[in-house]
Design a protein around this motif. Sequence first.
Motif, PDB file in Angstrom:
ATOM      1  N   ALA A  51      -2.780   2.886 -33.613  1.00 52.07           N
ATOM      2  CA  ALA A  51      -3.341   1.492 -34.044  1.00 52.07           C
ATOM      3  C   ALA A  51      -5.100   1.819 -33.726  1.00 52.07           C
ATOM      4  CB  ALA A  51      -2.976   0.835 -33.264  1.00 52.07           C
ATOM      5  N   PRO A  52      -4.766   2.708 -32.106  1.00 56.95           N
ATOM      6  CA  PRO A  52      -6.181   3.485 -31.818  1.00 56.95           C
ATOM      7  C   PRO A  52      -6.793   4.156 -32.568  1.00 56.95           C
ATOM      8  CG  PRO A  52      -3.989   3.129 -30.028  1.00 56.95           C
ATOM      9  CD  PRO A  52      -3.891   3.048 -31.259  1.00 56.95           C
ATOM     10  N   LYS A 102      -6.317   4.598 -36.211  1.00 57.47           N
ATOM     11  CA  LYS A 102      -6.796   3.951 -37.420  1.00 57.47           C
ATOM     12  C   LYS A 102      -8.552   3.281 -36.693  1.00 57.47           C
ATOM     13  CE  LYS A 102      -3.904   1.964 -40.239  1.00 57.47           C
ATOM     14  NZ  LYS A 102      -3.549   1.007 -40.472  1.00 57.47           N
ATOM     15  N   GLU A 103      -8.051   2.938 -35.466  1.00 56.91           N
ATOM     16  CA  GLU A 103      -9.752   2.374 -35.050  1.00 56.91           C
ATOM     17  C   GLU A 103     -10.228   3.147 -35.091  1.00 56.91           C
ATOM     18  OE1 GLU A 103      -8.898  -0.202 -31.404  1.00 56.91           O
ATOM     19  OE2 GLU A 103      -7.383  -1.989 -32.749  1.00 56.91           O
ATOM     20  N   ALA A 104      -9.983   4.369 -34.753  1.00 58.02           N
ATOM     21  CA  ALA A 104     -10.958   5.000 -34.239  1.00 58.02           C
ATOM     22  C   ALA A 104     -11.808   5.370 -35.889  1.00 58.02           C
ATOM     23  CB  ALA A 104     -10.917   6.331 -33.753  1.00 58.02           C
TER      24      ALA A 104
END
Length: 529
Positions: free
Chosen positions: A295-296, A298-300
């Motif tokens: 998740a982190p 993809k957020e980046a």
Amino acid sequence: MEFHSVLYDRPDYRTEIDGRPAPDYLPDLNLDQLRDALERGRAEYGLGPVFHAPLRTPAEVAYRQAIVRDLEDDAVRAAVERFAAGMRKAREHLALAGKLRERYQKRRWFLAAAAAYRDAVRDLAAGLGALEPRSAGLRGFRAHVAAHAAAEPFTAFAAAIDARYADLDSVAYTVHIKGPRVRVGRYDGEHDYGADVTATFGKFAQGTVDGVDNPTTVGGVGNPAEVKDYRAAFGEHADMNHVDAQVLALVARLFPEVFDALDAFCDRYAGLVDDTIGAFDREVRFYLAYLELIAPLKEAGLDFCYPEVAAGPGPVHADASFDLVLAHKPRRERAPVVTNGFRLDPPERVLVVTGPNQGGKTTFARMFGQLHHLAALGLPVPGASVRLRLPDRVFTHFEREEDAESPRGKLEDELVRVRAVLGEATEASVLVMNESFTSTTLHDALFLGTEILGRVTALGALCVYVTFVDELAALNDATVSMVAAITPGDPASRTFRIERRPADGLAYAAAIADTYGLSYEALKRRLAR
């Protein structure tokens, strides 16, 4: 269709994962670090064996991919997370019950575990029942949990929990303490001395206590004053002292019907968790843990996709992919993530990677291996678009430190390991070979590399071969040359991009030495001073 698992759509699936050892290639590809990250804080789920067991058919991969797609939906994921929290609470209560010594205290915590499990199942049945998952796996499990929650055994179990709580709530008793003697009896409407104590000391209360207004005034003047609350809070301790235990034993003797019913409940429902629901709690956590991990990233802004997997030969490619383990390291430990890609169109089967040291060649090779393992687990993989051939096995050959106690030399040891790989690999295998035969001469490394890649291409396996021998990059029509790029005009600076182009035969050693003042002429001048 009968539901079996969210990992496999067949009844014998547990033989695939139970007791499965870690594949030998995990450390070489740093996948052991990824497995450890998935297990961190989730030891009770036993996710390691699932990570160790890649799938063998595209249908199995598609089954899992559909479930992960469902879990990316916020509503589906929230329902499953609530269930997981309830099951964790039930396990914690059961674990506490197992540690306690006193019989009826253990029974009471077992009842609490049963209630937590009942509530988790009811909530999950209601939550999934209000949703429309698309995957065959979650649809099958939704039907199973709905039928389980509605069936008479579960409804009887749920009613029995309420009855036991009602029984315990009905227990009222008195404790008479006189010196060292304690007498326990049934409560029979005796006078409540607690009310007398409250009334006696109430006249000293002023202002507000615990947010409740008190009109009592100071000296009759009528000026309310804030009052300090001197009441002491009793600590909550899981275990009992010997006085508590003896009081409880006496209470159980006073109310035998209540405690006999509690005994019967605990004995009847000792195995309270349905096998399929318990397996789902473990198996779905494998997906959720991976989604939490990526998740982190993809957020980046990094891309993840569901790879297309094929059972036989055909083109393979990856676009905007990266080493997942390296990308997941804390930002202070790594540079910005550089993405790379590759493409192999038949008859191409081997990527020969050359170029300067510290240019990202090993990272590229690890990326290639990681993609195949993660795709074979049915998980999203790093990249904007990925198509792979599903491997029967992954093999690696990375440089090892020489073992001083081994009777073999380093080169002989490498040859023995390569022979073992080639003896087991098949047309459907994936090989990742990194910096093999660096301990020998260029002539020998060329001869050995030619022999090995000839066997790999004849076998039909997919391979990444990282080497310092440029001649291997144009060995035959099955090999494709990939080169680690440098910053134009600055040979000491690496871009960490691996480009598809002919090997250029440049090691850039002289340019790098000159950049850092380590050329022969520079060293002569410094030593002459």
